[in-house]
Motif scaffolding. Structure first.
Motif, PDB file in Angstrom:
ATOM      1  N   GLU A  54      -8.106   2.198  -5.933  1.00  0.00           N
ATOM      2  CA  GLU A  54      -7.554   1.154  -6.809  1.00  0.00           C
ATOM      3  C   GLU A  54      -7.019  -0.027  -5.998  1.00  0.00           C
ATOM      4  N   VAL A  55      -6.367   0.270  -4.875  1.00  0.00           N
ATOM      5  CA  VAL A  55      -5.839  -0.808  -4.021  1.00  0.00           C
ATOM      6  C   VAL A  55      -6.992  -1.594  -3.397  1.00  0.00           C
ATOM      7  N   ASN A  84      -9.255   9.141  -2.469  1.00  0.00           N
ATOM      8  CA  ASN A  84      -8.083   9.172  -3.349  1.00  0.00           C
ATOM      9  C   ASN A  84      -8.155   8.024  -4.368  1.00  0.00           C
ATOM     10  N   LYS A  85      -7.832   8.329  -5.612  1.00  0.00           N
ATOM     11  CA  LYS A  85      -7.927   7.345  -6.696  1.00  0.00           C
ATOM     12  C   LYS A  85      -7.041   6.123  -6.435  1.00  0.00           C
ATOM     13  N   LYS A  86      -5.824   6.365  -5.977  1.00  0.00           N
ATOM     14  CA  LYS A  86      -4.895   5.254  -5.738  1.00  0.00           C
ATOM     15  C   LYS A  86      -5.397   4.351  -4.610  1.00  0.00           C
ATOM     16  N   TYR A  87      -5.949   4.970  -3.572  1.00  0.00           N
ATOM     17  CA  TYR A  87      -6.534   4.211  -2.460  1.00  0.00           C
ATOM     18  C   TYR A  87      -7.647   3.301  -2.978  1.00  0.00           C
ATOM     19  N   VAL A  96       0.869  -1.186   0.000  1.00  0.00           N
ATOM     20  CA  VAL A  96       0.000   0.000   0.000  1.00  0.00           C
ATOM     21  C   VAL A  96       0.902   1.232   0.000  1.00  0.00           C
ATOM     22  N   ASP A  97       1.157   1.739  -1.180  1.00  0.00           N
ATOM     23  CA  ASP A  97       2.085   2.859  -1.329  1.00  0.00           C
ATOM     24  C   ASP A  97       1.327   4.189  -1.251  1.00  0.00           C
ATOM     25  N   LEU A  98       0.872   4.490  -0.039  1.00  0.00           N
ATOM     26  CA  LEU A  98       0.129   5.734   0.203  1.00  0.00           C
ATOM     27  C   LEU A  98       0.845   6.505   1.311  1.00  0.00           C
ATOM     28  N   CYS A 153      -8.355  -3.822  -6.049  1.00  0.00           N
ATOM     29  CA  CYS A 153      -7.391  -4.898  -6.313  1.00  0.00           C
ATOM     30  C   CYS A 153      -7.568  -6.044  -5.314  1.00  0.00           C
TER      31      CYS A 153
END
Length: 219
Positions: free
Chosen positions: A207-208, A202-205, A189-191, A211
């Motif tokens: 997405e994880v 957050n978009k990346k959050y 989790v690269d946040l 996933c």
């Protein structure tokens, strides 16, 4: 690090084995390069259960003091009060469990686990029974405790059924398969830290979260 997987796959059992509450049937567990028994003796491990498990006839402060009393330690009188202050309950130290909300009771349980001054905190779905607002608040408080220089805490191993909670709290999420359980994947989790509730949009959050959801669905 969070551990997530299908219901009944053995997440709690794994945590209990690491915490020395259950014997292993095979293999060896090392905690900070020590056997579990030695790690417990050196107080490397603190444990927070699904339920707060507070004694109803003892106040919040006296519940936090209990482990040290059992060990016959009188040198750390200020430590329980300091831990209670750290979880934001300094004004409720004389309150009984029945006078506290579910979230406050769980904070007492966390303070009690921290009186051992562990480097590793094992948490077995401690916020699962709480409403979403309280859960979010305690997630933030847990991260603050982990980042604080006022505790000995360096690592948290957190069992949860909630994918969003796992991603929000963790740097890694271990995804277990259904029985016979194995590690399906370790998701990084690269946040950034410190984390705020706004991260959940957050978009990346997201997405994880998606996933991990797909990995679990594929099981």
């Amino acid at each position: 690090i969070s551990v997530i997987g299908p219901s009944g796959c053995g997440k709690t059992t794994l945590l209990k084995i690491i915490g020395g509450l259950r014997e292993v049937s095979d293999g060896v567990i090392f905690v900070n390069q020590l056997s579990t028994k030695l790690a417990l003796r050196k107080r490397e491990i603190g444990f927070v259960f699904q339920n707060p498990v507070l004694l109803p006839w003892r106040t919040a402060l006296k519940n936090v003091k209990l482990p040290l009393e059992i060990l016959g330690e009188t040198n750390s009188k200020k430590l329980p009060e300091r831990m209670l202050n750290l979880v934001g309950l300094e004004n409720f130290k004389d309150s009984y469990p029945s006078e506290l909300s579910g979230g406050m009771q769980q904070r007492v349980a966390i303070a009690r686990a921290l009186t051992f001054e562990p480097s590793i905190l094992l948490m077995d779905e401690p916020f699962g029974a709480l409403d979403e607002i309280t859960r979010d608040k305690l997630n933030l408080e847990l991260l603050k405790l982990w980042e604080s220089k006022k505790t000995s805490l360096s690592s948290v191993l957190f069992v949860t059924h909630s994918i969003p909670e796992a991603v929000f709290l963790s740097d890694k999420v271990i995804v277990l398969s259904k029985l016979p359980a194995k590690i399906e994947k370790i998701v990084e989790v690269d946040l950034p830290h410190p984390r705020k509730i706004e991260l959940k949009t957050n978009k990346k959050y997201l997405e994880v979260v998606e996933c991990i959801r797909k990995i679990l669905k594929a099981n």
